[in-house]
Motif scaffolding. Structure first.
Motif, mmCIF file in Angstrom:
data_model
loop_
_atom_site.group_PDB
_atom_site.id
_atom_site.type_symbol
_atom_site.label_atom_id
_atom_site.label_comp_id
_atom_site.label_asym_id
_atom_site.label_seq_id
_atom_site.Cartn_x
_atom_site.Cartn_y
_atom_site.Cartn_z
ATOM 1 N N MET A 101 11.871 18.313 0.731
ATOM 2 C CA MET A 101 11.554 17.262 -0.129
ATOM 3 C C MET A 101 12.057 17.097 -1.371
ATOM 4 O O MET A 101 12.418 16.321 -1.876
ATOM 5 C CB MET A 101 9.876 17.024 -0.154
ATOM 6 C CG MET A 101 9.609 16.676 1.117
ATOM 7 S SD MET A 101 7.766 16.359 1.473
ATOM 8 C CE MET A 101 7.416 15.159 0.339
ATOM 9 N N VAL B 246 12.213 16.238 9.415
ATOM 10 C CA VAL B 246 10.671 16.585 9.870
ATOM 11 C C VAL B 246 10.972 17.211 11.052
ATOM 12 O O VAL B 246 11.430 16.464 12.055
ATOM 13 C CB VAL B 246 9.847 15.324 9.912
ATOM 14 C CG1 VAL B 246 8.237 15.797 10.117
ATOM 15 C CG2 VAL B 246 9.695 14.641 8.560
ATOM 16 N N THR C 280 1.041 -1.242 0.153
ATOM 17 C CA THR C 280 0.095 -0.047 -0.086
ATOM 18 C C THR C 280 0.877 1.246 -0.045
ATOM 19 O O THR C 280 1.960 0.956 -0.140
ATOM 20 C CB THR C 280 -1.098 0.026 1.155
ATOM 21 O OG1 THR C 280 -1.757 1.089 1.026
ATOM 22 C CG2 THR C 280 -0.361 0.206 2.538
ATOM 23 N N TYR C 281 0.385 2.280 -0.066
ATOM 24 C CA TYR C 281 0.939 3.610 -0.167
ATOM 25 C C TYR C 281 0.286 4.568 0.987
ATOM 26 O O TYR C 281 -0.800 4.699 0.966
ATOM 27 C CB TYR C 281 1.115 4.299 -1.429
ATOM 28 C CG TYR C 281 1.752 3.512 -2.459
ATOM 29 C CD1 TYR C 281 3.296 3.746 -2.695
ATOM 30 C CD2 TYR C 281 1.174 2.610 -3.188
ATOM 31 C CE1 TYR C 281 3.940 3.074 -3.617
ATOM 32 C CE2 TYR C 281 2.172 1.731 -4.053
ATOM 33 C CZ TYR C 281 3.283 2.037 -4.276
ATOM 34 O OH TYR C 281 4.282 1.319 -5.083
ATOM 35 N N THR C 282 1.275 5.171 1.694
ATOM 36 C CA THR C 282 0.677 6.231 2.666
ATOM 37 C C THR C 282 0.220 7.441 1.977
ATOM 38 O O THR C 282 0.422 7.480 0.733
ATOM 39 C CB THR C 282 1.931 6.660 3.652
ATOM 40 O OG1 THR C 282 2.883 6.933 3.139
ATOM 41 C CG2 THR C 282 2.110 5.464 4.567
ATOM 42 N N GLU C 283 -0.503 8.285 2.512
ATOM 43 C CA GLU C 283 -1.004 9.434 2.082
ATOM 44 C C GLU C 283 0.152 10.348 1.570
ATOM 45 O O GLU C 283 -0.161 11.232 0.953
ATOM 46 C CB GLU C 283 -2.041 10.217 3.101
ATOM 47 C CG GLU C 283 -3.228 9.452 3.058
ATOM 48 C CD GLU C 283 -4.426 10.148 3.638
ATOM 49 O OE1 GLU C 283 -4.027 11.234 4.344
ATOM 50 O OE2 GLU C 283 -5.617 9.656 3.457
ATOM 51 N N ASP C 284 1.380 9.960 2.046
ATOM 52 C CA ASP C 284 2.288 10.976 1.866
ATOM 53 C C ASP C 284 3.256 10.202 0.636
ATOM 54 O O ASP C 284 4.367 10.966 0.104
ATOM 55 C CB ASP C 284 3.489 11.337 2.838
ATOM 56 C CG ASP C 284 3.969 9.951 3.428
ATOM 57 O OD1 ASP C 284 3.896 8.849 2.884
ATOM 58 O OD2 ASP C 284 4.405 10.206 4.627
ATOM 59 N N GLY C 285 2.435 9.213 -0.085
ATOM 60 C CA GLY C 285 3.017 8.732 -1.401
ATOM 61 C C GLY C 285 4.126 7.545 -1.001
ATOM 62 O O GLY C 285 4.719 7.328 -1.898
ATOM 63 N N ARG C 286 4.418 7.232 0.261
ATOM 64 C CA ARG C 286 5.398 6.320 0.307
ATOM 65 C C ARG C 286 5.087 4.844 0.504
ATOM 66 O O ARG C 286 4.085 4.480 0.816
ATOM 67 C CB ARG C 286 6.332 6.647 1.641
ATOM 68 C CG ARG C 286 6.961 8.089 1.729
ATOM 69 C CD ARG C 286 7.839 8.517 2.905
ATOM 70 N NE ARG C 286 7.008 8.310 3.913
ATOM 71 C CZ ARG C 286 7.386 7.990 5.105
ATOM 72 N NH1 ARG C 286 8.547 7.578 5.293
ATOM 73 N NH2 ARG C 286 6.720 7.757 6.204
ATOM 74 N N LEU D 10 2.378 20.891 -1.796
ATOM 75 C CA LEU D 10 2.360 19.901 -0.203
ATOM 76 C C LEU D 10 2.510 20.907 0.880
ATOM 77 O O LEU D 10 1.857 20.365 1.740
ATOM 78 C CB LEU D 10 3.800 18.941 -0.304
ATOM 79 C CG LEU D 10 3.935 18.189 -1.681
ATOM 80 C CD1 LEU D 10 5.335 17.509 -1.242
ATOM 81 C CD2 LEU D 10 2.792 17.368 -1.692
ATOM 82 N N GLU E 157 15.798 16.359 -1.190
ATOM 83 C CA GLU E 157 15.882 15.079 -0.869
ATOM 84 C C GLU E 157 15.716 14.014 -2.396
ATOM 85 O O GLU E 157 16.573 13.222 -2.577
ATOM 86 C CB GLU E 157 14.635 14.541 0.114
ATOM 87 C CG GLU E 157 14.372 13.208 0.427
ATOM 88 C CD GLU E 157 13.063 12.950 1.105
ATOM 89 O OE1 GLU E 157 12.868 13.391 2.111
ATOM 90 O OE2 GLU E 157 12.399 12.054 0.809
ATOM 91 N N ASN F 88 3.657 20.587 -7.648
ATOM 92 C CA ASN F 88 3.568 19.609 -6.801
ATOM 93 C C ASN F 88 4.067 19.777 -5.518
ATOM 94 O O ASN F 88 3.431 19.724 -4.581
ATOM 95 C CB ASN F 88 3.600 18.167 -7.501
ATOM 96 C CG ASN F 88 2.530 17.799 -8.493
ATOM 97 O OD1 ASN F 88 1.732 18.659 -8.664
ATOM 98 N ND2 ASN F 88 2.736 16.907 -9.231
ATOM 99 N N VAL G 148 4.630 1.326 1.428
ATOM 100 C CA VAL G 148 4.555 0.283 2.615
ATOM 101 C C VAL G 148 4.501 -1.182 2.155
ATOM 102 O O VAL G 148 3.909 -1.680 1.738
ATOM 103 C CB VAL G 148 3.092 0.472 3.241
ATOM 104 C CG1 VAL G 148 3.187 -0.372 4.597
ATOM 105 C CG2 VAL G 148 2.833 2.021 3.379
ATOM 106 N N VAL H 175 9.570 20.598 5.387
ATOM 107 C CA VAL H 175 10.355 19.504 4.881
ATOM 108 C C VAL H 175 11.078 19.332 3.558
ATOM 109 O O VAL H 175 10.480 19.786 2.554
ATOM 110 C CB VAL H 175 9.607 18.283 4.865
ATOM 111 C CG1 VAL H 175 10.472 16.874 4.849
ATOM 112 C CG2 VAL H 175 8.787 17.865 6.022
#
Ligand code: SF4
Lengths: 255, 427
Positions: free
Chosen positions: B276, B259, B48-54, B418, B279, B414, B56, B274
């Protein structure tokens, strides 16, 4: 006036058609699966009976002349069930038999390019199923999941789940095509369920699933929430990775 | 199982573990054994993907968030006033197995705050992995954190059960570490890393002679650096990274934008964005080093100590080296093709395949999926139409960025969206 060849929708059926085309030297016939066949006034429809000897001859011929990648392209793009894919495949196979080096990697050929794109989307759908399937433990101790994939990927995911869940019984059921896989701790069988699959979708008050099942689902949802970093929220990326049409599978996306 | 209590612990200990960005479950070769549970011989899967798009992929938790240390950049630090919890070994085993059976995860990523001392903590982590492997015949993926300062014996044992081991150096420079975690030192991080590296080398050597040598950490080691907590330049970060790749044969270095979690005056204050995009640029640089044949000195050096934020590092490099372009894609070798902005490795391989059949033109390139809009300034092909103007680096950059459908601007936008403060971007 052109011919329309209608086959039963199976892979062997399609290969039988290919055999017939070669055998009777048919020019550019249109090929359609029975579940989609459209009779038109100006063309003649011929039904081709699946013949396992003929289909095997074609398949063996392909294997003999080609490599595993050709097999992969032909089989997987067939499973896409895309309208017209049979004719692209026929063109591809003709070119392949004429000169087997002419197709592999030749992205300047339209059929080669189209198939490579189709294969890519079929494989993507397969990987999504590997990832997004969620089993629920039923009261009779079977891990149960339903899917509605865009393409007919059931045959492609079987081995992955068999290798992985070797010590538990499981069923993966394709609601769209009304067929499924059942692993009985020994082998994977193809099954069709009598009971209305819709009944399996209901949640909460389920009679099918254990109380513990709901508790684990709850834990998983909690985990999903806790592992998110709010200050990095990026729904665009989120949806890109997990298009909304897949959310129905995902317990963590249900409220 | 007391689900309510477990739920509470899970919330605390997953929340505390989430700042470790690694979630990879690939690179192992552990196949299902004796009809047991699990298989990690394939590619890693994001379930799955978290709401921050990472992605899982693993159940990523701490065994406990009690900690005797006080690293300023860490939520788990001793002086932080937060709820503390600790899992029992069996609880982690049960959670992992039950999540795995439902196809939620590829396996477990277990880290921990340091309670009592390094060895005491490492011992518990190893106990979880051992139980999963030996009692549950679990063949899913296990990533254990190497606790800085843990003994060689424990690290040896850890590798027998884990697929991957990692120790996060967190702060890219020694001076930064002194500032933020005065009671920690680099040597403690290096020690378990060194041990694991040597064990892997030894395993590979023995394996050649004795077939059934027990496998040792098949997915190798990784580490993570926090970006933007201290004021290192991109060059400092990437040179550290390159040296870790080289000296410890690391599989991956992760970069984690800091963070803000503390009012400590040594750190960026709460509410600071952050970093990003930075990164992301660091990851791209890392990628160029590992897969595109770049040397770190080409990308970052005295004259270029920091990466451009508005364009990617490959394009920056190309603009600094315009004398090497344009490249004829029907002739150039793979090494040079990979250096053309707009061509990813996939396109490069497709070009090499396809040009055996005929000379390629713009249409072919588009069909292959190359980003012709960018590439066109740096290449020629079988066509008479190509960029003939003698453009300067600044002009090319301007043209690429002003192209409204440009991916750069989109990602950058994008990126900025954020954060709640949307800033207009002038490029
Ligand atoms: S030792 Fe680890 S867990 Fe403890 S405060 Fe430092 S970084 Fe955090």
């Amino acid at each position: 006036m052109s011919d329309i060849l209608v086959y039963d929708g199976s892979f062997d059926g399609f290969l039988t058609v290919v055999f017939e085309v070669f055998e009777s030297k048919l020019q550019q016939p249109k090929i359609e699966p029975a579940y989609r066949a459209s009779a038109t006034f100006f063309s003649e429809t011929r039904e081709i009976q699946t013949d396992f000897i003929k289909s095997k001859r074609v398949w063996d011929g392909i294997i003999k002349k080609g490599n595993s990648n050709i097999k992969r392209i032909i089989y997987k793009s067939f499973l896409s069930e895309k309208v017209g894919v049979e004719n692209i495949l026929l063109d591809y196979i003709c070119k392949f038999f004429a000169d087997n080096t002419a197709v592999f990697g030749n992205f300047t050929d339209p059929s080669v390019l189209k198939l490579s794109k189709i294969v890519k989307s079929v494989e993507r759908e397969k990987h999504r199923m590997d990832a997004f399937i969620r089993f629920k433990l039923t009261k009779d101790n079977i891990y149960f999941a339903t899917i509605e994939p865009d393409f007919n990927v059931l045959p492609l995911i079987s081995k992955h789940f068999e290798d992985r869940y070797a010590d538990q019984q499981w069923i993966i059921y394709d609601l769209k095509r009304n067929k499924g896989l059942y692993y009985n701790l020994n082998i994977v069988e193809n099954i069709t369920l009598e009971l209305k699959p819709e009944a399996l979708k209901t949640k909460g008050t389920d009679v099918l699933f254990t109380q513990e099942e709901l508790a684990y689902e709850e834990l998983w949802k909690n985990y999903f929430k806790s592992t998110n970093i709010e200050s990095r929220k990026n729904m665009v990326l989120h949806v890109k990775h997990m298009p909304k049409r897949y959310w129905k599978y995902l317990s963590e996306k249900q409220l | 199982m007391n689900f309510e209590r477990i739920k509470e612990k899970l919330n605390i200990l997953a929340d505390a573990a989430k700042y470790d960005v690694s979630c990879s479950s690939s690179g192992s070769k552990r196949a299902n054994k004796d009809k047991g549970l699990g298989d990690s011989s394939g590619m890693g899967i994001c379930h799955t993907y978290t709401e921050d798009g990472r992605c899982v992929s693993l159940l990523k938790i701490l065994l406990t968030n009690h900690c005797i240390f006080d690293c300023a950049y860490c939520v788990t630090r001793k002086s932080n006033d937060i709820k503390r919890a600790a899992f029992k070994v069996q609880e982690v085993v049960d959670l992992t197995i039950n999540f795995y059976r439902r196809n939620y995860i590829e396996g477990l990523f277990l880290s921990s705050g340091i309670f009592k001392n390094a060895d005491y903590t490492m011992e518990r982590l190893v106990a979880v992995a051992k139980k999963l492997r030996l009692e549950e015949n679990f063949n899913g993926y296990i990533h254990l954190k190497s606790i800085p300062g843990a003994s060689d014996e424990l690290m040896r044992e850890a590798g027998l059960y884990a697929d991957r081991l990692s120790v996060n150096i967190e702060i890219p420079s020694v001076k930064g570490l002194k500032l933020l975690a005065p009671d920690k030192n680099r040597a403690d991080f290096i020690k378990p890393m060194e041990k694991v590296k040597n064990e892997i080398i030894q395993y590979k050597a023995e394996k050649k002679i004795i077939k059934n040598t027990p496998i040792y950490a098949p997915a190798g080691q990784s580490t993570q650096m926090i970006i933007g907590a201290t004021n290192e330049t991109d060059a400092e970060i990437m040179y550290t990274s390159a040296s870790f790749y080289k000296n410890f044969n690391l599989k991956r270095v992760y970069y984690s934008g800091y963070v803000p979690i503390s009012y400590d005056s040594r750190l960026p204050s709460i509410g600071t964005e952050v970093p990003m995009m930075r990164e992301n640029r660091l990851y791209q640089t890392d990628w160029l080093l590992r897969f595109y044949g770049f040397d770190i000195r080409e990308l970052l050096n005295k004259d270029t100590p920091n990466l451009d934020m508005d364009i990617d590092p490959k394009l920056s490099w190309a603009l600094r080296n315009l004398n090497l372009f344009p490249i004829d894609i029907n002739k150039a070798d793979k090494h040079m093709l990979a250096r053309i902005p707009g061509l990813g490795m996939k396109s490069v391989n497709k070009i090499i395949n396809a040009r055996r059949f005929r000379k390629l033109n713009w249409e072919h390139l588009k069909a292959i999926g190359a980003a012709v809009n960018r590439a066109k300034y740096f290449m020629t092909c079988d066509s008479r139409v190509y960029e003939t103007r003698d453009l300067t680096a600044a002009q090319i950059k301007g043209l690429i960025l002003s192209n409204s459908s440009s991916k750069y601007r989109k990602t950058l936008n994008n990126q900025l969206n954020l954060f709640d403060t949307v800033k207009p971007l002038s490029v």
